[in-house]
Every structure is written in structure tokens, then in C-alpha cells.
Design a protein around this motif. Structure first.
Motif, short mmCIF file in Angstrom:
data_model
loop_
_atom_site.label_atom_id
_atom_site.label_comp_id
_atom_site.label_asym_id
_atom_site.label_seq_id
_atom_site.Cartn_x
_atom_site.Cartn_y
_atom_site.Cartn_z
N SER A 265 -38.13 4.00 34.09
CA SER A 265 -39.12 3.55 33.11
C SER A 265 -38.50 3.47 31.72
CB SER A 265 -40.32 4.51 33.08
OG SER A 265 -41.00 4.53 34.30
N VAL B 65 -39.05 4.10 44.84
CA VAL B 65 -39.61 4.32 43.51
C VAL B 65 -39.65 2.97 42.81
CG1 VAL B 65 -39.38 5.50 41.30
CG2 VAL B 65 -38.59 6.63 43.40
N VAL C 219 -45.90 3.18 37.35
CA VAL C 219 -44.86 3.78 38.18
C VAL C 219 -45.46 4.14 39.53
CG1 VAL C 219 -43.16 5.64 38.36
CG2 VAL C 219 -43.79 4.74 36.11
N THR C 220 -44.71 3.91 40.61
CA THR C 220 -45.18 4.26 41.94
C THR C 220 -44.03 4.80 42.77
OG1 THR C 220 -46.38 3.42 43.89
CG2 THR C 220 -44.73 1.96 42.93
N HIS C 221 -44.35 5.59 43.77
CA HIS C 221 -43.31 6.04 44.70
C HIS C 221 -43.94 6.36 46.05
CE1 HIS C 221 -44.69 10.22 44.30
NE2 HIS C 221 -44.66 10.06 42.98
N VAL D 154 -41.16 0.55 39.29
CA VAL D 154 -41.72 0.46 37.94
C VAL D 154 -42.09 -1.00 37.68
CG1 VAL D 154 -41.28 0.71 35.46
CG2 VAL D 154 -40.37 2.41 37.06
N TRP E 282 -37.17 -1.90 41.59
CA TRP E 282 -37.18 -0.96 42.72
C TRP E 282 -35.91 -0.13 42.74
CZ3 TRP E 282 -41.74 -0.28 44.50
CH2 TRP E 282 -42.65 -1.34 44.62
N GLY F 271 -38.21 7.90 38.55
CA GLY F 271 -39.30 7.16 37.92
C GLY F 271 -39.23 7.22 36.40
N CYS F 272 -38.97 8.43 35.86
CA CYS F 272 -38.87 8.57 34.40
C CYS F 272 -37.67 7.81 33.84
CB CYS F 272 -38.75 10.05 34.02
SG CYS F 272 -40.25 11.01 34.24
N ARG G 288 -37.85 12.01 42.90
CA ARG G 288 -38.67 10.83 42.63
C ARG G 288 -39.14 10.83 41.18
NH1 ARG G 288 -40.43 11.57 48.21
NH2 ARG G 288 -41.96 13.12 47.51
N PHE G 289 -39.52 12.00 40.67
CA PHE G 289 -39.95 12.09 39.27
C PHE G 289 -38.82 11.71 38.34
CE2 PHE G 289 -40.49 14.56 35.33
CZ PHE G 289 -41.72 14.04 34.90
#
Length: 268
Positions: A51, A113, A106-108, A115, A10, A47-48, A43-44
Motif C-alpha cells: 500500500s 494479498v 487492501v485484501t488477503h 491492493v 497482487w 499489505g502495508c 500478510r499484514f
């Protein structure tokens, strides 16, 4: 030890800093730069980057070299569900070969955010940030079956939002594990009640495949509901890394890690 191991990391929107852009591939950079909404862009990025850090550590690859691919099943564009795509000529036993048995999700939601990473099964992760101004009635009419709606409205008003969000996260996690997203109506997927162990009770008729599905509930920061679902177990089981907070339920063993700390330590 029983259950299938899933690692969940998280992080927060506030972890989005400029240096993390160095971890993105060219396609991700274009999407990042073209996202107008600052929160969505952050957020993108988180998340990237998260990950890539988590998968790079698992596969023995530099984060920037982790082969992530996004292909929309409808138009072929680079915005579909993200997955590992190892080189086809990667010999068995090399890090690339792990791509055949490692899945992630992946979620947000809001400032959160997450993974999730799993071996031997397709994993789905969903989180929903709790807030007081949510229109539960409108969302419930779209997401809940008739039986689930009746059970929701049998509750006192104050209990409806947390009950709805618990059900919603379970459904979203299942659909993410199946790789169908919201292409399948949530009303046609029925899950167990919020106080019961998570399980699928009824599948949408249009689903061609209905695999074995195991699930676990998670709570983030003591208040935000999340869920993990794993479809199609592999033959073997791997132990999750030591550390973190462990949750066991429904055949899934979840180990929770601090993604914000991992991002801060990457030196980007």
C-alpha cells in the motif's frame, strides 16, 4: 475510453521479508510485532508495504511518509479500515491534497494479498483463495439470500464452490467500498448471478446510503476469484497507468500489476 480506472496490485505471502518493516509506521510495527500467527503477520506486512509503495508513487511521497490511518468506528482503536489521512494544512495542489480524492482497499486470502487504488470513488477489493476443502454449505447459509441459495443448490455439486466464491467476492467488495465491512449482513445484500455482469440487485434495509455502485470481476493466477467495486463516481476520469492486464466490466476499468515485483524492486 469508458469506465472508472482502478489499479490492482497482487503480491504473495512469500514476499514478506524482514526489510519491509522499515516502511511501517510505529502503530503498524506494534501491530506487526503483536500478531502471533506467522501467516497473519506476513500478510499484514505485505499489505502495508505494498500500500505504501503504490500510494507513495501515486502521491509523490516516500513510502514511509504516506499518511495511513486506522480508526475503529466502534472503539476508536487503531484497527479500523485503513485510509489516507493527509495533513489538514496541506495546501491545494500538494501531494497531501490527493488524499481527498484517492481511495484504496487492501485484501488477503491464504497466500494472496491485493491492493486496489482509485481516484474519484470509494473502492473495495476482495479476493478468495480457492481450495477443495471449503465448507460451502455453512458459508452459503450465512452469506446468501434465499434466492441466491436456491440458485446455488440448483447447480451441480462441482459448480457450487466457484459460483459461491464469485458471489462472495462481489458482496465483500461492495461492503468494503461502502466502508461497512461485515457490519451489514451479507444475506441482505443481493448481487447478480455468477454468469451475469456484476451488479447489486437488492440493498440491506439498514443502509442509510445506497450510492451508484460499479463492479468488475477479476481472476488471480487463473483460478482465484476477486472483485472490485467502486461507489460514488467523481466528475472527472483519469487514465490508468500503461502496462498490466486490463479488465473492463460494469463501469470499472481494472489494470492489474505485479505487486511482488514492486516489493522486490523497493530495495528494503
Amino acid at each position: 475510453m469508458t469506465g472508472h480506472p482502478v489499479q490492482v496490485w497482487w503480491a504473495r505471502l512469500e514476499d514478506a521479508r524482514t526489510g519491509l518493516r522499515a516502511l511501517l509506521d510505529p502503530v503498524e510495527r506494534v501491530r506487526y510485532e503483536s500478531t502471533v500467527d506467522p501467516a497473519g503477520r506476513g500478510r499484514f506486512l505485505v499489505g502495508c508495504a505494498l500500500s505504501r509503495l503504490v500510494l507513495g508513487e501515486l502521491l509523490g511521497l516516500p513510502p514511509a511518509d504516506v499518511p495511513l490511518r486506522r480508526v475503529c468506528p466502534r472503539c476508536g482503536g487503531p484497527h479500523g479500515k485503513v485510509h489516507l489521512a493527509p495533513p489538514p494544512d496541506g495546501p491545494a495542489g500538494t501531494p497531501a491534497a490527493y488524499g481527498h480524492c484517492v481511495t484504496f482497499s487492501v485484501t488477503h486470502s491464504g497466500t494472496l494479498v491485493g491492493v486496489a487504488v482509485c481516484r474519484g470513488g470509494e473502492v473495495g477489493l476482495d479476493v478468495e483463495e480457492s481450495h477443495g476443502d471449503m465448507d460451502v454449505d455453512s458459508a452459503a447459509r450465512v452469506a446468501l439470500s434465499d434466492a441466491e441459495l436456491a440458485a446455488l443448490y440448483a447447480r451441480p455439486t462441482a459448480e457450487r464452490q466457484p459460483a459461491f466464491l464469485r458471489t462472495w467476492t462481489r458482496k465483500e467488495a461492495v461492503l468494503k467500498a461502502l466502508g461497512v465491512g461485515l457490519g451489514v449482513p451479507l444475506r441482505e445484500l443481493e448481487v447478480s448471478g455468477p454468469e451475469q455482469p456484476p451488479a447489486v440487485l437488492a440493498w440491506p434495509a439498514r443502509l442509510a446510503t445506497r450510492p451508484q455502485m460499479s463492479m468488475a470481476d477479476v481472476v488471480v493466477d487463473g483460478m482465484h476469484p476477486a472483485a472490485v467495486a467502486v461507489a460514488g463516481f467523481g466528475a472527472g476520469e483519469e487514465e490508468a497507468e500503461a502496462g498490466g492486464v486490463r479488465v473492463e466490466a460494469g463501469g470499472v476499468r481494472v489494470t492489474v500489476h505485479d505487486g511482488s515485483e514492486a516489493l522486490a524492486a523497493c530495495g528494503c
